[in-house]
Design an enzyme around this catalytic site. Sequence first.
Site, PDB file in Angstrom:
ATOM      1  N   GLU C  67     -27.248  22.404   5.957  1.00 14.74           N
ATOM      2  CA  GLU C  67     -26.919  22.162   4.656  1.00 14.74           C
ATOM      3  C   GLU C  67     -25.553  22.724   4.293  1.00 14.74           C
ATOM      4  OE1 GLU C  67     -29.683  23.673   5.786  1.00 14.74           O
ATOM      5  OE2 GLU C  67     -31.051  22.617   4.677  1.00 14.74           O
ATOM      6  N   HIS C 136     -39.611  28.927  -1.556  1.00 18.88           N
ATOM      7  CA  HIS C 136     -39.779  27.509  -1.778  1.00 18.88           C
ATOM      8  C   HIS C 136     -40.155  27.481  -3.303  1.00 18.88           C
ATOM      9  CE1 HIS C 136     -39.790  27.177   2.920  1.00 18.88           C
ATOM     10  NE2 HIS C 136     -39.827  25.828   2.448  1.00 18.88           N
TER      11      HIS C 136
HETATM   12  C1  LIG Z   1     -32.432  26.017   5.437  1.00 21.17           C
HETATM   13  C2  LIG Z   1     -33.619  24.761   5.575  1.00 21.17           C
HETATM   14  N1  LIG Z   1     -33.526  23.766   5.625  1.00 21.17           N
HETATM   15  C3  LIG Z   1     -34.352  22.838   5.637  1.00 21.17           C
HETATM   16  C4  LIG Z   1     -35.553  23.256   5.655  1.00 21.17           C
HETATM   17  C5  LIG Z   1     -36.901  22.145   5.641  1.00 21.17           C
HETATM   18  N2  LIG Z   1     -37.758  22.302   6.976  1.00 21.17           N
HETATM   19  C6  LIG Z   1     -38.779  23.154   7.069  1.00 21.17           C
HETATM   20  S1  LIG Z   1     -39.385  22.859   8.812  1.00 21.17           S
HETATM   21  C7  LIG Z   1     -37.931  22.132   9.222  1.00 21.17           C
HETATM   22  C8  LIG Z   1     -37.800  21.339  10.082  1.00 21.17           C
HETATM   23  C9  LIG Z   1     -37.618  22.378  11.492  1.00 21.17           C
HETATM   24  O1  LIG Z   1     -37.568  21.828  12.733  1.00 21.17           O
HETATM   25  P1  LIG Z   1     -37.676  22.808  14.025  1.00 21.17           P
HETATM   26  O2  LIG Z   1     -36.714  23.699  14.058  1.00 21.17           O
HETATM   27  O3  LIG Z   1     -37.532  21.645  15.212  1.00 21.17           O
HETATM   28  O4  LIG Z   1     -39.038  23.396  13.993  1.00 21.17           O
HETATM   29  P2  LIG Z   1     -40.304  22.694  14.039  1.00 21.17           P
HETATM   30  O5  LIG Z   1     -40.913  22.385  12.705  1.00 21.17           O
HETATM   31  O6  LIG Z   1     -40.346  21.505  14.795  1.00 21.17           O
HETATM   32  O7  LIG Z   1     -41.298  23.537  14.551  1.00 21.17           O
HETATM   33  C10 LIG Z   1     -37.198  21.586   8.033  1.00 21.17           C
HETATM   34  C11 LIG Z   1     -35.943  20.736   7.910  1.00 21.17           C
HETATM   35  C12 LIG Z   1     -35.918  24.732   5.610  1.00 21.17           C
HETATM   36  N3  LIG Z   1     -37.128  25.215   5.630  1.00 21.17           N
HETATM   37  N4  LIG Z   1     -34.738  25.573   5.429  1.00 21.17           N
END
Ligand SMILES: Cc1ncc(C[n+]2csc(CCOP(=O)(O)OP(=O)(O)O)c2C)c(N)n1
Lengths: 323, 323, 331, 331
Positions: C67, C136
């Site tokens: 972000e 959230h």
């Molecule tokens: C700072 C932030 N940006 C966006 C999100 C929304 N979000 C929640 S899970 C996620 C994906 C995370 O991917 P990864 O690190 O690969 O973990 P996975 O969910 O695949 O286990 C996102 C973008 C968030 N929680 N926090």
Amino acid sequence: MATVSKPDTQTEFKLGLYRQMVRLRALEQRLTKLSRDGQLRGSLHLATGQEAVPAGACAALRKDDTFTVTYRGHGYILAKGVDLNLVVAEILGRATGLNKGKGGKMHLTDPSYGLLGANGIVGGGVGTAVGGALASWMDNSDRVSMTVFGDGTLNQGHTHEALNMAALWNLPMIFLCENNLYAEMTPLSRSTKVTDLTQKMAAYGIEAVSVDGNDPLAVYEVMRKAVEKGRKGKGPTFIEAMTYRTCGHYQNDPGTQYRTPAEIAEWEAQAPIARFEKHLGAKLAAELAQINAEEIKVVDAAVDAALAAPAPSIDDLQKDMFV
Amino acid sequence: MATVSKPDTQTEFKLGLYRQMVRLRALEQRLTKLSRDGQLRGSLHLATGQEAVPAGACAALRKDDTFTVTYRGHGYILAKGVDLNLVVAEILGRATGLNKGKGGKMHLTDPSYGLLGANGIVGGGVGTAVGGALASWMDNSDRVSMTVFGDGTLNQGHTHEALNMAALWNLPMIFLCENNLYAEMTPLSRSTKVTDLTQKMAAYGIEAVSVDGNDPLAVYEVMRKAVEKGRKGKGPTFIEAMTYRTCGHYQNDPGTQYRTPAEIAEWEAQAPIARFEKHLGAKLAAELAQINAEEIKVVDAAVDAALAAPAPSIDDLQKDMFV
Amino acid sequence: MSTVATETRTIGYTAAISEALHQEMARDSNVFVIGEDIGHFGGMFRATEGLLEAFGEKRVIDTPISESGFIGIALGAAMAGKRPVVELMFFDFALVAMDQILNQVAKAQYMTGGMAKVPLVIRTQGGGYKGAAAQHSQMLEALFLHVPGLKVVCPATPADAKGLVAGAIRDNNPVLVVEHKQLYGMKGEVPEGEHVLPLGKAYVRREGTDLTIFTYSYTLHLALQAAEELAASGISAEVVDLQSLNPLDWSTIQASVTKTHRVLIAHESPGRCGVGADLIAQIQERMFDELDAPILRVTGGDIPVPFAQNLEEASLPSVSRIVAQAKACLE
Amino acid sequence: MSTVATETRTIGYTAAISEALHQEMARDSNVFVIGEDIGHFGGMFRATEGLLEAFGEKRVIDTPISESGFIGIALGAAMAGKRPVVELMFFDFALVAMDQILNQVAKAQYMTGGMAKVPLVIRTQGGGYKGAAAQHSQMLEALFLHVPGLKVVCPATPADAKGLVAGAIRDNNPVLVVEHKQLYGMKGEVPEGEHVLPLGKAYVRREGTDLTIFTYSYTLHLALQAAEELAASGISAEVVDLQSLNPLDWSTIQASVTKTHRVLIAHESPGRCGVGADLIAQIQERMFDELDAPILRVTGGDIPVPFAQNLEEASLPSVSRIVAQAKACLE
Ligand SMILES: Cc1ncc(C[n+]2csc(CCOP(=O)(O)OP(=O)(O)O)c2C)c(N)n1
Ligand SMILES: Cc1ncc(C[n+]2csc(CCOP(=O)(O)OP(=O)(O)O)c2C)c(N)n1
Ligand SMILES: [Mg+2]
Ligand SMILES: [Mg+2]
């Protein structure tokens, strides 16, 4: 399957890993139902297909080792030893929950088991875990600290700051990255050019190893080495556990819009629980069935107890801000 | 000194580089005096000893290429062509300044020369420059974008996010890192384990090259290649320019508490202006002297004009928030 | 501002936003969208559905989870002549990008004496009531009012969502559009054609004479319900949708205070240094003598949003809390 | 809270902070300091001078330029039993670490139902008047009051700096200590021995009867000068140093309002959703009938802090602006 260097009690150890995996599966199945029935509020991020990583990783840790996880980290929390009943009651927002119903699933925290917090912010808990490692170093302790995060978390700046300091200060840290190839609906190749995540550690001089994340024994082995190294004051390790969530990102995502049926099927064929059952062999079938039955029972009991438990008292609304 | 591939007009080109360096030096000397005399407010971050990097780098850029710099970036701003009088008036907080006296030295901005801003926040302008590169890509233009920052800036998370996206999207970006071995009073070895900064680019798959930052021709050459590559749509380049600020971090820092006299002396012997004079040779002595005299005059005129110019009008206090 | 609407039809809040984005991207080729999962996936909340297909990958940019990085990139693109529209998936995630939003984007125009032009929109969604817990569920608009440099609007209906997103895109300044997760499921009448609302206007959503309830975003709907209940008790509440928190529409605010002389402010974000406090300070500075009673507030609690449903509900505005405080205003 | 002071002597504000750090680190081996250039260099503003020599590298941690990272690390260390004291070189830099401060540190205790213990101090310095321009002059305390979870104190004198830094370290909660760059040069009487001030207390710094000026941090000194000038015009201004912005000391605030019935609030940060607005809202809610006139404010401008001296001065509180507004309070 990797071979394991745990001296004797080989089978017992393996059955312990198996138990953690099926406990996680049993819990997720029950939670999914609760969520569908409207009895569980909020987002539900499951780890279906990724059960081997928490089981293998936590088997290498001591109770006093610190760790942080994400919204998808309930498997680690249970495998590390945090009380299932407290966890379930928290997930259901009960007064009897681990965190009095105030945090919910995304914020499960129990420092008495080293759990410095699950997190709702991508990367948000990485520094926290490094802080646990810093405290260990300050205490001249042999405690290690672990943080678990996904492939997408390497795109968040905070993660890099924490990696750099852990390396600079040679802290007893384990960065356990679950590379499940997607961050929400974004494939790894659309979030970074360097998709071999171990290569990224060249920036920090952190030893990096990739492992089959669907094999609990393989995960255990690399973790064991990383933990041993950390206990000896030999610095941090990055582990990339290759895995896949065969479920969606959260309860409302079928996971099929951005992934092909073929890809999902391929990984389902590698799903860790069935694969480990095959490894354990037919001769243990009875034990496995029993473990399954036991874990379903344990989970059901925890859920039933939580459902019967009271909601938090409104009188406690303002409490716990300041001590 | 590196050889230069600029076809003819070799000497003229070199004298142009020389002029930029001595202009920067002349300006800094005058600003130092103004600061001591209390006529210049705020912090003054000088680039003494680092003059070759802006001179060499900007010689490879076009007016419409975008760029961002730091609090130490006035050399780039001048070398890119932004009007000296406007810059000086801004540094002195005059109504006639580039930014009407509202920003000061840390926030010099002039998009008509591609200058998307100096910055007071370490790493704060890195993303901005990548945004310039994104706009170029969207426009199907051959513009490139450059961001200049120091070694310490690689420890700020934002920088990593921007590097990753520039690589992922194959943008026409140049990340020009002035490795002057210190971030404020912290030596590089106390801020990261991997002190060869080019190695860090393995995390992003960005081509990385290290260059003698005290040789304007060498800087020009690596920049020229990086710019050409960017114009052809072949993606970003990271340039580590090895250099040293022979002055302190800012006007109140003698720079001697955290660096040995021997180290400073060693680098002073490599200081780029004297070194380039030697390279240009005695036969150009008269030209060099003239350039020096001219630049001092130009700077003095700019300063005198700024000192004579009015302060901003209080009536304009609320202006420029919204258009 | 223009509404070239042949007619309206009932569509959802996110569909209305999507319409505004399609409309503005078709109108001006400098407009582009950037954010997480907005392109190939169409947006976590479907507000960017179809944009990638319609406008291609140079104008619909899927990003990594960065972000701070992509807001910085949007700023640079804006300064280089583009009109970026950033989607920030949750308002809470703004906190990883605060330097870019408040030190860079918000300050760029002023501190460069107008040399930088920053026609940049950040769309995000905040708010609670869904069991999404402390990280959230936040409404953080006050932070973006305190540090100067952004316009801030909070559409409370599908039509306003369409009109304000379009208005924000056409505005030449940085604008934060705060949507609400509770509104994403809401349907309403939305003009079919071009529909662009001005920034800086408040609207009387229900006329009344006994007190004014100033509110915005999802809380507007709670306030309207409360006004209905109050009417049943013989209390005539005027409900004003502030909609634009910066700039504030002082003529509408002043007209209502001058009419009712009693004021209640309702919003979901915490009370301390919040929007309600800000309004109270300014109203009493500007028209102290018009006030017959202290201005009261219904706000979110001065605690992180709790997870358990009963705690969450107790900590956030509700119809019954608004009714009770409105009555207290009349005592 | 204790003051075991044999006697006082005149020392500087930063020396006083340094004394508090030495004292507390000697008292409790869990206390450690972490930040940029604080160890080998002794701190950009010298507040951590001598700590590395006295306590060694395990308790005095020089960091890279990674504020988000090291605040997260401090949080983890706190949860693992340590008592970190973070130095954040400029208040403005908090914006690169807001997720860690507001989503993690501030929420940890509440959202874990008290399972997490976070005895963590962040010391920083803000404020203008020095030509440091828009990104090095901010007072951002309101942001940390709006999002719940931190105690916030603003010492205005060397003695208070010593006492509040010590008090913050002994407090078992996350505390933000906001120092001011204009105060770093200030000298004053400071107790020699142990000196620990409670958090949550306001102090009447000058008694008066015609109006109360509530203020804190550097602005206190402007208010005291203004009170002096007002006295010359026959106006008796009471000046209250709020000192602790969370929690607020309502008994001291209430006593003064009840005495003077007229209130002016002066602070350097911007007005919108600021501390003054917050106080106004709460004062009129709690004691509307005690007020004889609208509560007025002198605040920083709702603009980024401009560089040019005349603009900067015009945008920030001054003695003359306080005097003028105090007179307006009496009209
Ligand atoms: C700072 C932030 N940006 C966006 C999100 C929304 N979000 C929640 S899970 C996620 C994906 C995370 O991917 P990864 O690190 O690969 O973990 P996975 O969910 O695949 O286990 C996102 C973008 C968030 N929680 N926090
Ligand atoms: C986010 C942030 N943290 C800290 C600072 C204070 N600071 C100003 S310059 C500087 C050192 C930067 O070092 P480097 O990137 O190597 O650039 P150099 O000054 O050596 O040119 C620091 C820490 C800042 N301006 N911004
Ligand atoms: Mg993933
Ligand atoms: Mg440097």
